[in-house]
Design a protein around this motif. Structure first.
Motif, PDB file in Angstrom:
ATOM      1  N   ASN A  98      33.780  47.132  43.930  1.00 47.27           N
ATOM      2  CA  ASN A  98      35.127  46.911  44.434  1.00 47.27           C
ATOM      3  C   ASN A  98      35.482  45.436  44.434  1.00 47.27           C
ATOM      4  N   THR A  99      34.509  44.576  44.776  1.00 43.92           N
ATOM      5  CA  THR A  99      34.741  43.135  44.782  1.00 43.92           C
ATOM      6  C   THR A  99      35.097  42.631  43.388  1.00 43.92           C
ATOM      7  N   ALA A 159      36.224  44.468  40.864  1.00 45.04           N
ATOM      8  CA  ALA A 159      37.485  45.087  40.451  1.00 45.04           C
ATOM      9  C   ALA A 159      38.685  44.325  41.004  1.00 45.04           C
ATOM     10  N   ASN A 160      38.596  43.883  42.261  1.00 43.20           N
ATOM     11  CA  ASN A 160      39.692  43.123  42.850  1.00 43.20           C
ATOM     12  C   ASN A 160      39.914  41.809  42.130  1.00 43.20           C
ATOM     13  N   GLU A 161      38.829  41.156  41.707  1.00 38.10           N
ATOM     14  CA  GLU A 161      38.957  39.906  40.962  1.00 38.10           C
ATOM     15  C   GLU A 161      39.630  40.124  39.610  1.00 38.10           C
ATOM     16  N   GLY A 197      41.629  42.710  38.897  1.00 35.42           N
ATOM     17  CA  GLY A 197      42.907  43.410  39.018  1.00 35.42           C
ATOM     18  C   GLY A 197      42.880  44.783  38.379  1.00 35.42           C
ATOM     19  N   GLU A 256      38.221  50.195  40.649  1.00 31.92           N
ATOM     20  CA  GLU A 256      36.764  50.063  40.712  1.00 31.92           C
ATOM     21  C   GLU A 256      36.062  51.053  39.804  1.00 31.92           C
ATOM     22  N   SER A 278      42.554  38.465  36.097  1.00 28.47           N
ATOM     23  CA  SER A 278      43.559  39.518  36.227  1.00 28.47           C
ATOM     24  C   SER A 278      44.772  39.247  35.345  1.00 28.47           C
ATOM     25  N   ARG A 313      33.049  38.445  50.640  1.00 31.77           N
ATOM     26  CA  ARG A 313      33.348  39.239  51.816  1.00 31.77           C
ATOM     27  C   ARG A 313      32.064  39.865  52.319  1.00 31.77           C
TER      28      ARG A 313
END
Length: 266
Positions: free
Chosen positions: A50-51, A53-55, A57, A60, A185, A262
């Motif tokens: 998830n970390t 994937a967020n980077e 964009g 996941e 992203s 995080r």
């Protein structure tokens, strides 16, 4: 000693070491196991996915971890090429990393593909006019690195992605040298697959990752390779994406990946 070779590899960030230590000594279970240690490990893997994937964009479910950047590149280039129903041409820049060039050479030697190179100028930027001539309906895969590993040239991935998409080709970018410096992203809307490597940006040696975004065709061969190592997402259609404001597109992430993690979920 002053170390100035982080483009080759970087020391592990202390936060990475602090995060991974309990997973090696306490919550060391197999994430596929159903007991408590396994579930704890599974949560940690999901958090990591998830970390990333967020980077990038992306979702996941589009992130698959590999043993490194080379495997991620091989997976994308070879897997997508072998999944192509009829196209038999691989296009790369003349200055790609061996992870991509050797994959293209393997396809040419063992599977009958042709491998053509996009020339670059004196600064290492690909010739877009030449790329437009080379990328056609016979092209299976276009692979051009986002940032060159020797001189740092930033390639026009958005324009190359549009050329590949117009020809119906699979677009891959090796973003190993872009991670931590450019906003990845901003690249993902223009490619079908993107590869990065953790040890360039403070992670441990070996981990890499590849993301494969929605494409216009099934990639069953990729899925077979991915079962042990890598990346593929199943949907066959590309969702429409709204153009982001210019201010967002121009945003960079110099230092991202170095600024903090995080905490793991409880």
């Amino acid at each position: 000693m002053i170390y100035m070779d982080a483009a080759a590899t970087a020391p592990a960030h202390q936060q990475v070491l602090d995060t991974i230590s309990p997973l090696l000594t306490h919550d060391f279970g197999n994430p596929s196991s159903r007991h408590e240690l396994g579930r704890n490990a599974e949560r940690a893997v999901s958090w990591a996915r998830n970390t990333v994937a967020n980077e990038l964009g992306v979702g996941e479910h589009e992130i698959y971890f590999t043993s490194g950047g080379t495997e991620a590149d091989n997976l994308a280039v070879i897997g997508a090429a072998l999944a192509a129903p009829r196209e038999r041409k691989i296009i790369t820049s003349a200055i790609e990393h061996p992870a991509v060039q050797d994959a293209a050479a393997f396809l040419a030697e063992h599977h009958g593909f042709t491998h053509e190179l996009i020339p670059v100028d004196h600064e290492g930027v690909v010739d877009l006019a030449a790329a437009e001539r080379l990328i056609d309906a016979k092209t299976a895969v276009v692979s051009v690195m986002a940032v060159n590993n020797e001189v740092g040239t930033i390639q026009p991935i958005a324009q190359l992605g549009r050329l590949a998409r117009a020809a119906g080709a699979f677009m891959h970018t090796d973003a190993v040298q872009a991670a931590g410096w450019l906003d990845l992203s901003d690249l993902t809307p223009h490619v079908d697959a993107l590869s990065i490597s953790g040890h360039k940006i403070g992670a441990l040696k070996a981990p890499g990752c590849s993301t494969t975004l929605p494409t216009t065709r099934s990639c069953r061969c990729c899925t077979a390779v991915a079962s042990s190592a890598g990346c593929v997402r199943g949907p066959k259609t590309r969702p429409a994406r709204r153009d982001r404001p210019a201010a967002n597109r121009a945003r960079t992430t110099r230092g991202r990946g170095r600024g903090g993690l995080r905490p793991l979920p409880d």
